[in-house]
Design a protein around this motif. Structure first.
Motif, PDB file in Angstrom:
ATOM      1  N   SER A 158       0.817  -1.219   0.000  1.00  0.00           N
ATOM      2  CA  SER A 158       0.000   0.000   0.000  1.00  0.00           C
ATOM      3  C   SER A 158       0.849   1.266   0.000  1.00  0.00           C
ATOM      4  O   SER A 158       0.460   2.280   0.590  1.00  0.00           O
ATOM      5  N   GLY A 159       1.977   1.210  -0.693  1.00  0.00           N
ATOM      6  CA  GLY A 159       2.932   2.323  -0.678  1.00  0.00           C
ATOM      7  C   GLY A 159       2.520   3.477  -1.570  1.00  0.00           C
ATOM      8  O   GLY A 159       3.104   3.691  -2.642  1.00  0.00           O
ATOM      9  N   GLU A 160       1.548   4.231  -1.125  1.00  0.00           N
ATOM     10  CA  GLU A 160       1.038   5.365  -1.891  1.00  0.00           C
ATOM     11  C   GLU A 160       1.816   6.630  -1.566  1.00  0.00           C
ATOM     12  O   GLU A 160       1.937   7.028  -0.403  1.00  0.00           O
ATOM     13  N   ALA A 161       2.307   7.318  -2.599  1.00  0.00           N
ATOM     14  CA  ALA A 161       3.112   8.522  -2.403  1.00  0.00           C
ATOM     15  C   ALA A 161       2.309   9.661  -1.794  1.00  0.00           C
ATOM     16  O   ALA A 161       2.879  10.539  -1.132  1.00  0.00           O
ATOM     17  N   LEU A 217       4.001   8.161 -10.602  1.00  0.00           N
ATOM     18  CA  LEU A 217       3.775   6.769 -11.014  1.00  0.00           C
ATOM     19  C   LEU A 217       2.319   6.391 -10.750  1.00  0.00           C
ATOM     20  O   LEU A 217       1.820   6.513  -9.636  1.00  0.00           O
ATOM     21  N   GLN A 218       1.643   5.889 -11.804  1.00  0.00           N
ATOM     22  CA  GLN A 218       0.216   5.611 -11.726  1.00  0.00           C
ATOM     23  C   GLN A 218      -0.071   4.125 -11.488  1.00  0.00           C
ATOM     24  O   GLN A 218       0.628   3.261 -12.006  1.00  0.00           O
ATOM     25  N   GLN A 219      -1.100   3.848 -10.739  1.00  0.00           N
ATOM     26  CA  GLN A 219      -1.641   2.494 -10.668  1.00  0.00           C
ATOM     27  C   GLN A 219      -2.377   2.244 -11.985  1.00  0.00           C
ATOM     28  O   GLN A 219      -3.124   3.098 -12.454  1.00  0.00           O
ATOM     29  N   TYR A 220      -2.150   1.089 -12.597  1.00  0.00           N
ATOM     30  CA  TYR A 220      -2.822   0.854 -13.877  1.00  0.00           C
ATOM     31  C   TYR A 220      -4.326   0.693 -13.672  1.00  0.00           C
ATOM     32  O   TYR A 220      -4.776   0.224 -12.634  1.00  0.00           O
ATOM     33  N   GLN A 221      -5.090   1.109 -14.661  1.00  0.00           N
ATOM     34  CA  GLN A 221      -6.537   0.992 -14.550  1.00  0.00           C
ATOM     35  C   GLN A 221      -6.944  -0.465 -14.450  1.00  0.00           C
ATOM     36  O   GLN A 221      -6.606  -1.280 -15.296  1.00  0.00           O
ATOM     37  N   GLY A 222      -7.680  -0.786 -13.398  1.00  0.00           N
ATOM     38  CA  GLY A 222      -8.091  -2.164 -13.155  1.00  0.00           C
ATOM     39  C   GLY A 222      -7.236  -2.843 -12.109  1.00  0.00           C
ATOM     40  O   GLY A 222      -7.556  -3.930 -11.646  1.00  0.00           O
ATOM     41  N   GLY A 223      -6.132  -2.195 -11.701  1.00  0.00           N
ATOM     42  CA  GLY A 223      -5.275  -2.762 -10.663  1.00  0.00           C
ATOM     43  C   GLY A 223      -5.758  -2.348  -9.290  1.00  0.00           C
ATOM     44  O   GLY A 223      -6.870  -1.864  -9.110  1.00  0.00           O
ATOM     45  N   GLY A 224      -4.907  -2.538  -8.290  1.00  0.00           N
ATOM     46  CA  GLY A 224      -5.279  -2.083  -6.961  1.00  0.00           C
ATOM     47  C   GLY A 224      -5.140  -3.124  -5.873  1.00  0.00           C
ATOM     48  O   GLY A 224      -5.587  -2.910  -4.756  1.00  0.00           O
ATOM     49  N   TRP A 225      -4.519  -4.281  -6.166  1.00  0.00           N
ATOM     50  CA  TRP A 225      -4.242  -5.266  -5.123  1.00  0.00           C
ATOM     51  C   TRP A 225      -2.860  -5.848  -5.383  1.00  0.00           C
ATOM     52  O   TRP A 225      -2.260  -5.645  -6.453  1.00  0.00           O
ATOM     53  N   THR A 226      -2.331  -6.581  -4.427  1.00  0.00           N
ATOM     54  CA  THR A 226      -0.920  -6.971  -4.480  1.00  0.00           C
ATOM     55  C   THR A 226      -0.562  -7.801  -5.701  1.00  0.00           C
ATOM     56  O   THR A 226       0.420  -7.511  -6.387  1.00  0.00           O
ATOM     57  N   MET A 227      -1.335  -8.838  -6.012  1.00  0.00           N
ATOM     58  CA  MET A 227      -0.987  -9.668  -7.163  1.00  0.00           C
ATOM     59  C   MET A 227      -1.072  -8.882  -8.464  1.00  0.00           C
ATOM     60  O   MET A 227      -0.289  -9.105  -9.392  1.00  0.00           O
ATOM     61  N   ALA A 228      -2.008  -7.940  -8.547  1.00  0.00           N
ATOM     62  CA  ALA A 228      -2.085  -7.086  -9.733  1.00  0.00           C
ATOM     63  C   ALA A 228      -0.832  -6.218  -9.823  1.00  0.00           C
ATOM     64  O   ALA A 228      -0.311  -5.979 -10.923  1.00  0.00           O
ATOM     65  N   GLY A 256       5.641   1.103  -4.286  1.00  0.00           N
ATOM     66  CA  GLY A 256       4.424   0.556  -3.718  1.00  0.00           C
ATOM     67  C   GLY A 256       3.834  -0.486  -4.646  1.00  0.00           C
ATOM     68  O   GLY A 256       4.007  -0.428  -5.871  1.00  0.00           O
ATOM     69  N   ASP A 257       3.123  -1.461  -4.072  1.00  0.00           N
ATOM     70  CA  ASP A 257       2.488  -2.472  -4.925  1.00  0.00           C
ATOM     71  C   ASP A 257       1.156  -1.978  -5.477  1.00  0.00           C
ATOM     72  O   ASP A 257       0.695  -2.446  -6.518  1.00  0.00           O
ATOM     73  N   HIS A 258       0.535  -1.006  -4.803  1.00  0.00           N
ATOM     74  CA  HIS A 258      -0.714  -0.409  -5.265  1.00  0.00           C
ATOM     75  C   HIS A 258      -1.023   0.791  -4.382  1.00  0.00           C
ATOM     76  O   HIS A 258      -0.355   1.029  -3.361  1.00  0.00           O
ATOM     77  N   LEU A 259      -2.013   1.565  -4.761  1.00  0.00           N
ATOM     78  CA  LEU A 259      -2.471   2.659  -3.918  1.00  0.00           C
ATOM     79  C   LEU A 259      -3.106   2.092  -2.647  1.00  0.00           C
ATOM     80  O   LEU A 259      -3.517   0.927  -2.615  1.00  0.00           O
ATOM     81  N   LYS A 260      -3.198   2.923  -1.632  1.00  0.00           N
ATOM     82  CA  LYS A 260      -3.800   2.474  -0.382  1.00  0.00           C
ATOM     83  C   LYS A 260      -5.279   2.162  -0.604  1.00  0.00           C
ATOM     84  O   LYS A 260      -5.990   2.928  -1.255  1.00  0.00           O
ATOM     85  N   HIS A 261      -5.720   1.022  -0.071  1.00  0.00           N
ATOM     86  CA  HIS A 261      -7.124   0.652  -0.188  1.00  0.00           C
ATOM     87  C   HIS A 261      -8.003   1.687   0.493  1.00  0.00           C
ATOM     88  O   HIS A 261      -7.646   2.252   1.525  1.00  0.00           O
TER      89      HIS A 261
END
Length: 518
Positions: free
Chosen positions: A175-178, A210-221, A406-411
């Motif tokens: 959840s390493g969101e800048a 750095l952007q989270q790709y559209q449709g991502g948002g969890w660790t495996m993604a 970060g693996d994704h934005l914070k939930h």
């Protein structure tokens, strides 16, 4: 005798009808509770995330408490409520028979039946609607009609030179969101400890925005997008393709038809090692890594076998970042010594977990903020910073590239912190730092790329030269220009539709272990 047959048929019809009503009540309640649970723990998710993640939760070190709450909330509670309603209705019918049905006015019976029907319909429709909205069923169905296919843009990575290959350390921050570094929004900048040891003035670089790709948002993604350059979609995306007929329920690789980071590194002689504090079986992380060149995967079971005391674990996930980074220091000491002795480079990949909500405050972390989540983030970053300092003190940064992100934005689920600060924030980005030994500190990386572009970026950080700087759907952030015809050259709306598309042929071949490029 002939008069009894219609009576029996009618009774059977009544029993079947009542059974279906109770099944609908149970299904509606189960869907409603499932939707509420998903919203609370994960927020709004996708069908793909549900199928890939929720069905592979591990009781030990993979969200164990959530498993039991799911079994109780989705499995037991709706069943008990439904049985209770059935028993209550049965009791009322017996009471009416004892008192005599003929004495009961007809109009109230119709009113009760109408109300009952309306309540059942409300439960079924409400539960179905809530669940469909929560997991994005509408988006999933719309994506089936997309004219785009990932296979038309997928680029098999072609390494044109490996003369400058170097060791690689890859650290994923849970959840390493800048955005959490904004001390105007939060009590303090939780990334300060890590920023102090990754300064631009010392040669560290970063992708701005750095952007989270559209449709991502969890660790495996996050792992698959940054290591394979493609959105993570499950076997369901392969439906409708001719190749899907060859797929069975027991696919023995995880996206085995895609060429990912570990595959390329393994082909060029790297020793790939992964360290994580949680159970690697959660979400089939071990299957993914094992399918793509990682020869060693160390997780919760290894730390227990190593004699870690129970106080160093959180019951729902696993080992603390303090102890994980201590093991990472030992691991890199061994790997670097081996690399110097044999000339074989290594890739050490690490995934933190302390910042996974609901956060757990380990003994090593002192809470000095009103919201303990902020302190936990800061404590985790302090441990990662200590690992970076260890590499610098040992001289490993002289021949080892480092990528931290970060693996994704914070939930932003109902149960998570920081809704006030992040729900309406229009510029949420992922924290990242990149170290290249001997790199010109004045060089810049292409800004505002998404996670898919990190795949070729990491390969080039490791010293491998790529044709057109391309791999998967991504183009390395080290490249200032994007090749014509690349997915990255598309306009935002078509690119978003491409990422959403089911691409059945592409994913059928990817999951079947065939070459996904064509």
């Amino acid at each position: 005798m002939s008069g009894r047959i219609p009576h029996v048929v009618r009774r059977v019809g009544v029993v079947v009808g009542r059974t279906w009503v109770y099944v609908l009540i149970w299904a509606g309640l189960a869907l409603l509770i499932a939707a509420a649970g998903i919203r609370f723990f994960w927020g709004r998710i996708s069908v793909g995330q549900m199928l890939l993640n929720l069905v592979s939760v591990e009781i030990d070190g993979g969200g164990g408490a959530i498993v039991w709450m799911g079994v109780l909330g989705i499995g037991v509670v709706p069943l008990l409520i439904t049985v209770g309603i059935a028993l209550w209705q049965s009791s009322r019918r017996r009471e009416r028979r004892r008192n005599g049905d003929d004495t009961r006015p007809r109009r109230p019976q119709w009113i009760m039946r109408t109300v009952s029907t309306a309540l059942v319909a409300a439960v079924v429709v409400g539960g179905t609607t809530a669940f469909a909205t929560t997991v994005g069923v509408g988006d999933y169905l719309r994506a089936t009609n997309s004219e785009y296919d990932l296979g038309d843009y997928y680029v098999e990575p072609t390494v044109t030179s490996s003369e400058r290959k170097r060791n690689l350390v890859l650290i994923y921050l849970e959840s390493g969101e800048a955005t959490l570094a904004d001390d105007q929004l939060f009590e303090k900048d939780a990334f300060v400890p890590l920023k102090e040891v990754t300064k631009a003035s010392d040669g560290w670089q970063s992708v701005d925005g750095l952007q989270q790709y559209q449709g991502g948002g969890w660790t495996m993604a996050g792992l698959t997008s940054t290591q394979c350059g493609v959105p993570l979609k499950g076997l369901g995306s392969a439906a409708g393709s001719g190749a899907s007929d060859e797929l069975s329920g027991d696919v023995d690789t995880y996206l085995g038809g895609a060429t990912c980071l570990g595959d390329v590194l393994d082909e060029h002689g790297y020793h790939n090692v992964f360290l994580g504090g949680a159970n690697a079986s959660f979400a089939a992380k071990d299957d993914f890594l094992g399918s793509h060149g990682y020869s060693e995967i160390k997780d919760l079971s290894d730390w227990r076998a190593a004699g870690e005391p129970e106080k160093n674990f959180r019951s729902d996930w696993g080992l603390s970042d303090e102890r994980l980074m201590a093991h990472a220091k030992d691991e890199i000491d061994e790997l670097h010594a081996e690399a110097e002795r044999t000339g074989r480079p290594f890739n050490l990949s690490v995934l933190t977990l302390d910042t996974h909500e609901p956060v757990h405050v380990y003994d090593y972390c002192t809470v000095d903020t009103e919201d303990e989540v902020t302190s936990v983030f800061s404590c985790s970053m302090t441990q990662v910073a200590g690992f970076v300092e260890h590499m610098e003190e040992k001289g490993y940064l002289d021949d080892t590239a480092v990528v931290i992100m970060g693996d994704h934005l914070k939930h932003m689920s109902a149960g998570d912190a920081f809704h006030e600060q992040l729900d309406d924030h229009d510029n949420r980005t992922i924290f990242n730092r990149i170290w290249i030994p001997g790199e010109d500190e004045n060089s810049t990386l292409r800004p505002r790329v998404d996670q898919l572009n990190m795949y070729p970026t990491i390969l080039e950080a490791a010293g491998l030269t790529l044709a057109d700087h391309a791999a998967g759907l991504g183009v390395s952030a080290f490249a200032s220009d994007v090749p014509a015809g690349s997915a990255q050259a598309m306009e935002p709306d078509p690119y978003a539709e491409l990422l959403d598309s089911h691409s059945p042929q592409f994913y059928a071949e990817a999951w079947a272990g065939e070459d996904a490029a064509r």
